[in-house]
Scaffold this active site. Structure first.
Site, PDB file in Angstrom:
ATOM      1  N   CYS A  52       0.816  -1.231   0.000  1.00  0.00           N
ATOM      2  CA  CYS A  52       0.000   0.000   0.000  1.00  0.00           C
ATOM      3  C   CYS A  52       0.838   1.264   0.000  1.00  0.00           C
ATOM      4  O   CYS A  52       0.284   2.361   0.106  1.00  0.00           O
ATOM      5  CB  CYS A  52      -0.920  -0.004   1.211  1.00  0.00           C
ATOM      6  SG  CYS A  52      -0.030   0.230   2.770  1.00  0.00           S
ATOM      7  N   CYS A  55       4.832   1.680   3.954  1.00  0.00           N
ATOM      8  CA  CYS A  55       6.188   1.563   4.499  1.00  0.00           C
ATOM      9  C   CYS A  55       7.052   2.712   4.003  1.00  0.00           C
ATOM     10  O   CYS A  55       7.852   3.285   4.758  1.00  0.00           O
ATOM     11  CB  CYS A  55       6.805   0.225   4.120  1.00  0.00           C
ATOM     12  SG  CYS A  55       5.832  -1.191   4.631  1.00  0.00           S
ATOM     13  N   CYS A 158       4.202  -7.165   4.670  1.00  0.00           N
ATOM     14  CA  CYS A 158       3.905  -7.802   3.373  1.00  0.00           C
ATOM     15  C   CYS A 158       5.179  -8.379   2.752  1.00  0.00           C
ATOM     16  O   CYS A 158       5.190  -9.508   2.268  1.00  0.00           O
ATOM     17  CB  CYS A 158       3.273  -6.798   2.412  1.00  0.00           C
ATOM     18  SG  CYS A 158       1.627  -6.262   2.904  1.00  0.00           S
ATOM     19  N   CYS A 196       3.249  -2.785  10.125  1.00  0.00           N
ATOM     20  CA  CYS A 196       2.230  -2.388   9.153  1.00  0.00           C
ATOM     21  C   CYS A 196       1.727  -0.985   9.506  1.00  0.00           C
ATOM     22  O   CYS A 196       0.623  -0.836   9.973  1.00  0.00           O
ATOM     23  CB  CYS A 196       1.094  -3.409   9.147  1.00  0.00           C
ATOM     24  SG  CYS A 196      -0.023  -3.257   7.748  1.00  0.00           S
ATOM     25  N   HIS A 235       4.043  -7.043  25.346  1.00  0.00           N
ATOM     26  CA  HIS A 235       3.470  -7.401  26.653  1.00  0.00           C
ATOM     27  C   HIS A 235       4.509  -7.267  27.766  1.00  0.00           C
ATOM     28  O   HIS A 235       4.198  -6.771  28.856  1.00  0.00           O
ATOM     29  CB  HIS A 235       2.985  -8.847  26.536  1.00  0.00           C
ATOM     30  CG  HIS A 235       2.273  -9.395  27.707  1.00  0.00           C
ATOM     31  ND1 HIS A 235       1.004  -8.986  28.086  1.00  0.00           N
ATOM     32  CD2 HIS A 235       2.627 -10.358  28.583  1.00  0.00           C
ATOM     33  CE1 HIS A 235       0.621  -9.687  29.144  1.00  0.00           C
ATOM     34  NE2 HIS A 235       1.587 -10.525  29.465  1.00  0.00           N
ATOM     35  N   CYS A 238       4.882  -3.574  28.606  1.00  0.00           N
ATOM     36  CA  CYS A 238       3.642  -2.787  28.577  1.00  0.00           C
ATOM     37  C   CYS A 238       3.353  -2.121  29.933  1.00  0.00           C
ATOM     38  O   CYS A 238       3.417  -2.758  30.970  1.00  0.00           O
ATOM     39  CB  CYS A 238       2.482  -3.699  28.215  1.00  0.00           C
ATOM     40  SG  CYS A 238       0.914  -2.800  28.127  1.00  0.00           S
ATOM     41  N   CYS A 258      -5.853  -3.551  31.371  1.00  0.00           N
ATOM     42  CA  CYS A 258      -5.268  -4.352  30.292  1.00  0.00           C
ATOM     43  C   CYS A 258      -6.266  -4.553  29.154  1.00  0.00           C
ATOM     44  O   CYS A 258      -7.451  -4.824  29.380  1.00  0.00           O
ATOM     45  CB  CYS A 258      -4.839  -5.704  30.870  1.00  0.00           C
ATOM     46  SG  CYS A 258      -4.384  -6.895  29.607  1.00  0.00           S
ATOM     47  N   CYS A 264      -6.060  -7.374  22.366  1.00  0.00           N
ATOM     48  CA  CYS A 264      -4.631  -7.027  22.334  1.00  0.00           C
ATOM     49  C   CYS A 264      -3.764  -8.256  22.019  1.00  0.00           C
ATOM     50  O   CYS A 264      -3.871  -9.297  22.661  1.00  0.00           O
ATOM     51  CB  CYS A 264      -4.200  -6.426  23.667  1.00  0.00           C
ATOM     52  SG  CYS A 264      -2.499  -5.841  23.613  1.00  0.00           S
ATOM     53  N   CYS A 273       7.761  -0.685  20.438  1.00  0.00           N
ATOM     54  CA  CYS A 273       6.956   0.527  20.237  1.00  0.00           C
ATOM     55  C   CYS A 273       6.855   1.366  21.506  1.00  0.00           C
ATOM     56  O   CYS A 273       6.777   2.591  21.448  1.00  0.00           O
ATOM     57  CB  CYS A 273       5.556   0.153  19.757  1.00  0.00           C
ATOM     58  SG  CYS A 273       5.578  -0.841  18.275  1.00  0.00           S
ATOM     59  N   CYS A 285       0.442   2.725  20.303  1.00  0.00           N
ATOM     60  CA  CYS A 285      -0.922   2.202  20.264  1.00  0.00           C
ATOM     61  C   CYS A 285      -1.561   2.095  21.651  1.00  0.00           C
ATOM     62  O   CYS A 285      -2.625   2.661  21.917  1.00  0.00           O
ATOM     63  CB  CYS A 285      -0.937   0.843  19.577  1.00  0.00           C
ATOM     64  SG  CYS A 285      -0.304   0.896  17.901  1.00  0.00           S
ATOM     65  N   CYS A 292      -2.687  -3.517  20.881  1.00  0.00           N
ATOM     66  CA  CYS A 292      -1.701  -3.879  19.861  1.00  0.00           C
ATOM     67  C   CYS A 292      -2.359  -4.915  18.953  1.00  0.00           C
ATOM     68  O   CYS A 292      -2.890  -5.920  19.442  1.00  0.00           O
ATOM     69  CB  CYS A 292      -0.456  -4.471  20.531  1.00  0.00           C
ATOM     70  SG  CYS A 292       0.670  -5.254  19.362  1.00  0.00           S
ATOM     71  N   CYS A 295       0.996  -5.965  14.506  1.00  0.00           N
ATOM     72  CA  CYS A 295       1.409  -5.677  13.128  1.00  0.00           C
ATOM     73  C   CYS A 295       2.864  -6.025  12.841  1.00  0.00           C
ATOM     74  O   CYS A 295       3.253  -6.131  11.687  1.00  0.00           O
ATOM     75  CB  CYS A 295       1.121  -4.227  12.778  1.00  0.00           C
ATOM     76  SG  CYS A 295       2.348  -3.038  13.334  1.00  0.00           S
TER      77      CYS A 295
HETATM   78  S1  SF4 Z   1      -2.599  -4.269  27.154  1.00  0.00           S
HETATM   79 FE1  SF4 Z   1      -1.837  -5.957  25.840  1.00  0.00          FE
HETATM   80  S2  SF4 Z   1       0.378  -5.884  25.993  1.00  0.00           S
HETATM   81 FE2  SF4 Z   1      -0.454  -4.653  27.675  1.00  0.00          FE
HETATM   82  S3  SF4 Z   1      -0.552  -6.096  29.398  1.00  0.00           S
HETATM   83 FE3  SF4 Z   1      -2.529  -6.166  28.392  1.00  0.00          FE
HETATM   84  S4  SF4 Z   1      -2.360  -7.866  26.916  1.00  0.00           S
HETATM   85 FE4  SF4 Z   1      -0.289  -7.323  27.542  1.00  0.00          FE
HETATM   86  S1  SF4 Z   2       0.084  -2.809  16.531  1.00  0.00           S
HETATM   87 FE1  SF4 Z   2       1.585  -3.458  18.107  1.00  0.00          FE
HETATM   88  S2  SF4 Z   2       3.509  -3.800  16.974  1.00  0.00           S
HETATM   89 FE2  SF4 Z   2       2.154  -2.603  15.640  1.00  0.00          FE
HETATM   90  S3  SF4 Z   2       2.673  -0.444  16.049  1.00  0.00           S
HETATM   91 FE3  SF4 Z   2       0.988  -0.945  17.460  1.00  0.00          FE
HETATM   92  S4  SF4 Z   2       1.970  -1.626  19.363  1.00  0.00           S
HETATM   93 FE4  SF4 Z   2       3.546  -1.663  17.734  1.00  0.00          FE
END
Ligand code: SF4
Ligand code: SF4
Length: 348
Positions: A52, A55, A158, A196, A235, A238, A258, A264, A273, A285, A292, A295
């Site tokens: 797309c 990137c 991709c 992505c 995770h 996080c 969470c 997630c 990230c 995110c 999340c 991606c």
């Molecule tokens: S929000 Fe997602 S990454 Fe963060 S603790 Fe919960 S499951 Fe894990």
């Molecule tokens: S979807 Fe997950 S891996 Fe992708 S940018 Fe968001 S936090 Fe990072």
């Protein structure tokens, strides 16, 4: 505001390597001056297939290494990268663009591939140029360039594994670069930079290290991703991890707990990230309240399940990372959620 690239920023990107990078899309006066200083020029061919363009857009928005820095500045003395071919942003078109490609591939170059490679019907569904009035499929071009390249970086999910382009039923029979090379017997090293899109740092840092120290200097995981950027799960890093461990799950968007039950994929997603941050290093995110979606995983999106449904942690390989006890508790919660959801669907 003009942001100047410092050596420190660049070394951060290269994850400790003393890397150097500059780029030129076409002939700038500044580029000529740099050449006059006898910099070693490293040509890069960037080819786009089934994707797309996201990137490329991500890399064009690189920060604090601005695209101006990348294009025109000698970042660390000694090396200068010349981006000779890029399907969408190069100045040349038509025959001139094809000539730039053919001229460049006669010498050493690094290959960047963006987008998946459709195999169906001999690659007919992704043509990336023309010769004597006939379209040239991506399969033919990458099959020719791959063996000659000093290294290949597959940018984006991709190019790494097919990504969105290969989502089941994958009617174009799209594959990533590593799988394509395997089928063709091409042994050029491939480094995957999935996402992505991928964070610009992931690409710039990887390219820098490849060019300065060779592809073998990049430590990668089993999915060929640089450990410097993909070494830990979302995770594990996080800020909501405490809520996960305490079985406190958000049921609605906007709640602070969470996000597991909202889909997630952080427990199975490897990326940094949370420390890298997106959008000029402001947010990411989960900090913005979005789960999340995984991606940066090669299984994204077709094999991670529906975006807003919880993954079954009992089937993941990451139980050690997420904590067996918490996983078991969550699987119980998930089962209840799935049962409830099925009940709701069956009563629809
Ligand atoms: S929000 Fe997602 S990454 Fe963060 S603790 Fe919960 S499951 Fe894990
Ligand atoms: S979807 Fe997950 S891996 Fe992708 S940018 Fe968001 S936090 Fe990072």
């Amino acid at each position: 505001m003009t942001v100047r690239l410092s050596r420190r920023h660049f070394v951060e990107l290269a994850a400790g390597s003393t890397a150097a990078l500059g780029m030129s899309l076409f002939k700038y006066p500044e580029f000529e001056r740099l050449l006059a200083q006898s910099l070693q020029e490293v040509p890069v061919i960037w080819f786009q297939g089934s994707g797309c363009n996201g990137c490329s857009v991500s890399v064009l928005n690189t920060f604090p290494v601005t695209i101006q820095n990348l294009l025109l500045t000698e970042v660390v003395s000694g090396k200068h990268v010349s981006l000779r071919v890029h399907n969408t942003v190069m100045a040349a078109q038509g025959d001139l663009a094809m000539k730039a490609l053919y001229d460049t591939e006669t010498g050493p170059f690094a290959l960047v591939v963006e987008g998946g490679i459709p195999l169906k019907d001999g690659g007919f569904y992704c043509e990336v140029g023309e010769k004597d009035g006939h379209g040239i499929p991506m399969t033919e071009t990458i099959g020719r360039l791959g063996p000659k390249a000093i290294a290949t970086i597959a940018i984006g999910t991709c190019a790494s594994s097919g990504g969105i382009s290969s989502t089941p039923p994958n009617i174009g029979e799209v594959v990533g670069v590593a799988e394509f090379y395997k089928q063709k017997g091409i042994t050029t090293p491939v480094i995957n930079v999935p996402g992505c899109p991928p964070h610009p740092d992931w690409f710039v840092g990887t390219l820098a290290q490849v060019l300065m120290n060779g592809p073998e200097s990049v430590e990668v995981d089993e999915d060929l991703r640089p450990l410097a950027f993909y070494g830990k799960t979302i995770h594990d890093q996080c800020p909501r991890r405490g809520s996960f461990t305490a079985n406190q799950f958000a049921k609605n968007f906007g709640e602070p707990d969470c996000l597991y039950l909202l889909g997630c994929k952080g427990p199975v997603t490897h990326a940094d990230c949370n420390i890298r941050l997106w959008n000029n290093k402001t947010r990411w995110c989960i900090e913005a309240g979005a789960p999340c979606i995984g991606c940066a995983e090669l299984k994204f999106p077709g094999h991670l399940g529906p975006i807003h449904e919880p993954i079954d942690l009992s089937k993941t390989l990451d139980k050690a990372a997420i904590g067996i006890a918490a996983a078991a508790a969550v699987v119980g919660v998930t089962a209840a959620a799935v049962t409830k959801s099925s009940g709701e669907k069956s009563g629809h």
